[in-house]
Motif scaffolding. Sequence first.
Motif, PDB file in Angstrom:
ATOM      1  N   LEU A  16      12.229 -27.411 -39.235  1.00  7.27           N
ATOM      2  CA  LEU A  16      11.686 -25.831 -38.838  1.00  7.27           C
ATOM      3  C   LEU A  16      11.355 -26.125 -37.524  1.00  7.27           C
ATOM      4  O   LEU A  16      10.720 -26.960 -36.873  1.00  7.27           O
ATOM      5  CB  LEU A  16      10.362 -25.533 -39.752  1.00  7.27           C
ATOM      6  N   VAL A  24       4.245 -26.610 -40.828  1.00  3.80           N
ATOM      7  CA  VAL A  24       4.081 -26.156 -42.001  1.00  3.80           C
ATOM      8  C   VAL A  24       2.555 -26.086 -42.073  1.00  3.80           C
ATOM      9  O   VAL A  24       1.773 -26.913 -42.348  1.00  3.80           O
ATOM     10  CB  VAL A  24       4.487 -26.677 -43.043  1.00  3.80           C
ATOM     11  N   LYS A  61       5.437 -34.902 -47.488  1.00  3.98           N
ATOM     12  CA  LYS A  61       4.859 -34.897 -48.893  1.00  3.98           C
ATOM     13  C   LYS A  61       4.119 -33.852 -49.129  1.00  3.98           C
ATOM     14  O   LYS A  61       4.116 -33.033 -50.013  1.00  3.98           O
ATOM     15  CB  LYS A  61       4.206 -36.415 -49.385  1.00  3.98           C
ATOM     16  N   THR A  62       3.026 -33.914 -48.191  1.00  3.56           N
ATOM     17  CA  THR A  62       2.140 -32.886 -48.491  1.00  3.56           C
ATOM     18  C   THR A  62       2.594 -31.287 -48.638  1.00  3.56           C
ATOM     19  O   THR A  62       2.258 -30.600 -49.386  1.00  3.56           O
ATOM     20  CB  THR A  62       0.733 -32.961 -47.731  1.00  3.56           C
ATOM     21  N   SER A  63       3.414 -31.229 -47.614  1.00  3.03           N
ATOM     22  CA  SER A  63       4.001 -29.900 -47.477  1.00  3.03           C
ATOM     23  C   SER A  63       4.750 -29.594 -48.674  1.00  3.03           C
ATOM     24  O   SER A  63       4.822 -28.554 -49.421  1.00  3.03           O
ATOM     25  CB  SER A  63       4.896 -29.852 -46.237  1.00  3.03           C
TER      26      SER A  63
HETATM   27  N1  ATP Z   1      10.720 -29.336 -42.496  1.00  4.96           N
HETATM   28  C1  ATP Z   1       9.876 -29.382 -41.473  1.00  4.96           C
HETATM   29  N2  ATP Z   1      10.173 -28.998 -40.276  1.00  4.96           N
HETATM   30  C2  ATP Z   1       9.251 -29.042 -39.311  1.00  4.96           C
HETATM   31  N3  ATP Z   1       7.985 -29.630 -39.655  1.00  4.96           N
HETATM   32  C3  ATP Z   1       7.853 -30.296 -40.758  1.00  4.96           C
HETATM   33  C4  ATP Z   1       8.474 -30.055 -41.684  1.00  4.96           C
HETATM   34  N4  ATP Z   1       8.031 -30.782 -43.143  1.00  4.96           N
HETATM   35  C5  ATP Z   1       6.912 -31.061 -42.502  1.00  4.96           C
HETATM   36  N5  ATP Z   1       6.454 -30.789 -41.213  1.00  4.96           N
HETATM   37  C6  ATP Z   1       5.373 -31.303 -40.405  1.00  4.96           C
HETATM   38  O1  ATP Z   1       5.420 -32.624 -40.438  1.00  4.96           O
HETATM   39  C7  ATP Z   1       4.185 -33.162 -40.337  1.00  4.96           C
HETATM   40  C8  ATP Z   1       3.817 -34.055 -41.564  1.00  4.96           C
HETATM   41  O2  ATP Z   1       4.027 -33.312 -42.818  1.00  4.96           O
HETATM   42  P1  ATP Z   1       3.153 -33.642 -44.240  1.00  4.96           P
HETATM   43  O3  ATP Z   1       1.752 -33.696 -43.763  1.00  4.96           O
HETATM   44  O4  ATP Z   1       3.607 -32.822 -45.392  1.00  4.96           O
HETATM   45  O5  ATP Z   1       3.751 -35.127 -44.331  1.00  4.96           O
HETATM   46  P2  ATP Z   1       3.195 -36.186 -45.335  1.00  4.96           P
HETATM   47  O6  ATP Z   1       4.325 -37.097 -45.885  1.00  4.96           O
HETATM   48  O7  ATP Z   1       2.255 -35.634 -46.245  1.00  4.96           O
HETATM   49  O8  ATP Z   1       2.340 -37.241 -44.326  1.00  4.96           O
HETATM   50  P3  ATP Z   1       1.120 -38.281 -44.717  1.00  4.96           P
HETATM   51  O9  ATP Z   1       2.010 -39.451 -45.148  1.00  4.96           O
HETATM   52  O10 ATP Z   1       0.700 -38.425 -43.224  1.00  4.96           O
HETATM   53  O11 ATP Z   1       0.206 -37.765 -45.610  1.00  4.96           O
HETATM   54  C9  ATP Z   1       3.235 -31.793 -40.785  1.00  4.96           C
HETATM   55  O12 ATP Z   1       2.924 -31.635 -39.218  1.00  4.96           O
HETATM   56  C10 ATP Z   1       4.198 -30.755 -41.081  1.00  4.96           C
HETATM   57  O13 ATP Z   1       3.749 -29.465 -40.647  1.00  4.96           O
END
Ligand code: ATP
Length: 334
Positions: A309, A313, A22-24
């Motif tokens: 990836l 990110v 989500k945050t990414s």
């Molecule tokens: N497409 C991708 N490929 C590889 N790694 C990814 C990808 N998208 C996100 N990530 C990685 O996955 C992890 C979680 O991503 P992110 O923090 O954006 O998720 P989130 O849904 O915001 O998590 P939370 O619920 O904990 O807030 C991070 O380390 C991010 O770098």
Amino acid sequence: MLLELAGTKKVLFIGGKGGVGKTSVASALAVHQARAGKRVLVVSTDPAHNLGHLWGRRVGDKVVSLAPGVSGLEIDPARTTDEHLAAVGHTMRRLMPEHLSGEVAKHLELARDAPGTHEAAILERIADVLETTLGDHDLVVFDTAPSGHTARLMSLPETMSAWTEGLLRRQDRSERFGAALRGLDDGPERGVMGGSRRRDPRAERDHEIRRVLLRRRTRFERLREVISDETRTAFVIVLAAERLPVLETIELHGQLTRAGVRVGGLVVNKRSPADAGHFLAERRTQEDVHLATVRDALPKVPLIELPLLSGDVVGLGGLEKFAAEILRADNQRP
Ligand SMILES: Nc1ncnc2c1ncn2[C@@H]1O[C@H](COP(=O)(O)OP(=O)(O)OP(=O)(O)O)[C@@H](O)[C@H]1O
Ligand SMILES: [Mg+2]
């Protein structure tokens, strides 16, 4: 689809299960829109913030600049609750007899941990952020907390409005009752001093309560309007093509729809590659099955897939790469 939503709406909510991205996604969309000349604000509403981690800097409950055109903010519900209770305490102490001030303090301490206080504080802060930042930004992206919490939050303005409405009605009745009683009490003396009597403290208190309730109701009604306005606002669900995230997505979609919030798109993140070895290819086949379940359950909601990836990110560079993946996926959509 995703970039079109970001380009045409003023408010985006990004939701989904923990760790799906989500945050990414929220930050990459902001970076992309800022490149196109927009002023974008990313707001994290999850008490377990990770906006700062992703950008590699401290972000708090004040707008900070993250990159040219991109600002960030992490809502602090504890601070909002403290401020709210301090304001209520001030009003109560002013309007209650001196000897009850200990009671007031005790009551407020209990209210801090009462069920709903935290959620109401987040909601009030979201309303406040929208009121104060929409003027200076072309797009506000809310990076929300994992599913269940967010769906409740989306239906809360309605609940809070109804609740405030009930209180106001009750207050109306008690005010009329109080006025009638005062009429009886004061009857014989009325007018004797030529109408220059001091203002009745009870009437003043009732008036103050009413003012606070009305302000809150207006605030929640405005938030409700923004959240349910399809021309200005969209909700995007991020998920992984795995069993539980898929089931939760279908459920979240139902909850949001019932709350009058339209889901503008689905982002299936971290798709395994088909051409990087047997293990990942097998995973991808498994993901295809889960993906088919979402498509069957929600055939009308636009969906894009983003690849897994090789690295995390992180930082502006990482987000730019991630935004490029979003652009590619958007263009590939039939
Ligand atoms: N497409 C991708 N490929 C590889 N790694 C990814 C990808 N998208 C996100 N990530 C990685 O996955 C992890 C979680 O991503 P992110 O923090 O954006 O998720 P989130 O849904 O915001 O998590 P939370 O619920 O904990 O807030 C991070 O380390 C991010 O770098
Ligand atoms: Mg997050």
